[in-house]
Design a protein around this motif. Structure first.
Motif, mmCIF file in Angstrom:
data_model
loop_
_atom_site.group_PDB
_atom_site.id
_atom_site.type_symbol
_atom_site.label_atom_id
_atom_site.label_comp_id
_atom_site.label_asym_id
_atom_site.label_seq_id
_atom_site.Cartn_x
_atom_site.Cartn_y
_atom_site.Cartn_z
ATOM 1 N N ARG A 56 0.812 -1.211 0.000
ATOM 2 C CA ARG A 56 0.000 0.000 0.000
ATOM 3 C C ARG A 56 0.852 1.272 0.000
ATOM 4 N NH1 ARG A 56 -3.143 -0.985 -2.504
ATOM 5 N NH2 ARG A 56 -5.251 -1.708 -2.166
ATOM 6 N N ALA A 57 2.069 1.192 0.517
ATOM 7 C CA ALA A 57 2.932 2.368 0.562
ATOM 8 C C ALA A 57 3.360 2.807 -0.832
ATOM 9 C CB ALA A 57 4.163 2.087 1.419
ATOM 10 N N SER A 58 3.318 1.888 -1.794
ATOM 11 C CA SER A 58 3.819 2.212 -3.127
ATOM 12 C C SER A 58 2.815 1.957 -4.247
ATOM 13 C CB SER A 58 5.091 1.398 -3.417
ATOM 14 O OG SER A 58 4.823 0.006 -3.348
ATOM 15 N N SER A 59 1.654 1.400 -3.937
ATOM 16 C CA SER A 59 0.723 1.026 -4.992
ATOM 17 C C SER A 59 -0.709 1.065 -4.478
ATOM 18 C CB SER A 59 1.040 -0.385 -5.505
ATOM 19 O OG SER A 59 0.051 -0.832 -6.415
ATOM 20 N N ASP A 60 -1.654 1.390 -5.381
ATOM 21 C CA ASP A 60 -3.068 1.329 -5.040
ATOM 22 C C ASP A 60 -3.746 0.134 -5.699
ATOM 23 O OD1 ASP A 60 -3.063 2.107 -7.674
ATOM 24 O OD2 ASP A 60 -4.519 3.738 -7.419
ATOM 25 N N VAL A 61 -2.955 -0.887 -6.079
ATOM 26 C CA VAL A 61 -3.501 -2.085 -6.696
ATOM 27 C C VAL A 61 -4.547 -2.698 -5.762
ATOM 28 C CG1 VAL A 61 -1.645 -3.534 -5.732
ATOM 29 C CG2 VAL A 61 -2.925 -4.325 -7.731
ATOM 30 N N PRO A 62 -5.695 -3.142 -6.276
ATOM 31 C CA PRO A 62 -6.694 -3.787 -5.417
ATOM 32 C C PRO A 62 -6.116 -5.037 -4.744
ATOM 33 C CG PRO A 62 -7.639 -3.240 -7.551
ATOM 34 C CD PRO A 62 -6.173 -3.002 -7.664
ATOM 35 N N ILE A 63 -6.460 -5.243 -3.481
ATOM 36 C CA ILE A 63 -5.933 -6.373 -2.717
ATOM 37 C C ILE A 63 -7.078 -7.099 -2.021
ATOM 38 C CG2 ILE A 63 -4.437 -7.087 -0.804
ATOM 39 C CD1 ILE A 63 -2.746 -4.600 -1.332
ATOM 40 N N ILE A 64 -7.128 -8.417 -2.216
ATOM 41 C CA ILE A 64 -8.027 -9.291 -1.460
ATOM 42 C C ILE A 64 -7.161 -10.081 -0.488
ATOM 43 C CG2 ILE A 64 -9.654 -11.215 -1.535
ATOM 44 C CD1 ILE A 64 -10.430 -10.358 -4.347
ATOM 45 N N ILE A 65 -7.456 -9.993 0.793
ATOM 46 C CA ILE A 65 -6.666 -10.732 1.775
ATOM 47 C C ILE A 65 -7.372 -12.050 2.101
ATOM 48 C CG2 ILE A 65 -5.476 -8.773 2.807
ATOM 49 C CD1 ILE A 65 -7.588 -8.676 4.979
#
Length: 225
Positions: A56-65
């Motif tokens: 998240r510090a370097s990208s706004d790519v969607p993330i599913i945990i």
């Protein structure tokens, strides 16, 4: 499980690459430039929440945990607070994972389209206020900027897109894209905060009026500029 998930996604026309160790992830993000990341919070011996912070510090790519059973509820909550877009609990069905991936990608695309439309709409005037959507700048009658939080801004835009019409809390929830787990009373809190910015007397609101049994009405006409 990693090979099973990858093969299943490939069979459904989603190109997938995988990593087994935390130190592989940064290189994959740079090389593959993914549209979405499925992140197991128990990636090997590493702390998945730390990895989530790094992404998240370097990208706004969607993330599913992906998390374990109920004992990982705190991790799920923290993961969402750190910027995850959705979560799935292990053991999970592959069809559910695919459905969640497609839903997150649809929301991301819808957000991009909405953002582009917002930019194209440009400036508008309502009462003595002006809003420039290109730079999200609200100014008062004296031309002074008035700071809005993200929630206040999205709520104001929802009102400006449907002025002088009764809007239900459910409509405003969807329009502001607040997470589905948030109760509709959160809209009341956002309305209260927005009233403090727009109303001469927030205790006797005239710009955002409560419509009993329905929701709220933005009373001012909106003029495009």
């Amino acid at each position: 499980m990693r090979h099973l998930v990858t093969s299943y996604l490939e069979d459904h026309d989603i190109r997938a690459v995988s990593a087994t160790r935390r130190d592989e992830v940064a290189a994959l993000l740079t090389r593959a430039n993914p549209d979405l990341v499925v992140l197991d919070l128990r990636l090997g011996q590493d702390d998945g929440l730390d990895l989530l912070r790094e992404i998240r510090a370097s990208s706004d790519v969607p993330i599913i945990i992906a998390t374990g059973h109920r004992r990982d509820e705190i991790d799920r909550v923290v993961g969402l607070e750190l910027g995850a877009d959705d979560y799935i609990t292990k053991p999970f069905g592959l069809r559910e994972l695919l459905a969640r991936i497609r839903a997150v990608l649809r929301r991301r695309e819808a957000g991009r389209v909405a953002a582009q439309r917002e930019i194209e709409k440009g400036r508008c005037r309502f009462g003595s206020w002006q809003l420039d959507r290109r730079n999200r700048r609200l100014t008062n009658a004296q031309g002074e900027p008035v700071a809005l939080s993200k929630g206040e801004y999205t709520l104001l835009v929802a009102f400006l897109d449907a002025p002088q019409r009764p809007l239900s809390r459910e409509h405003l929830l969807q329009a502001t894209r607040i997470h589905e787990d948030v109760f509709d009373r959160s809209i009341d809190v956002q309305v209260l905060r927005l009233r403090r910015k727009l109303e001469t007397d927030p205790s006797a609101p005239s710009v955002i009026r409560t419509e009993r049994g329905v929701g709220y009405v933005f009373t001012l006409p909106v003029e495009p500029l």
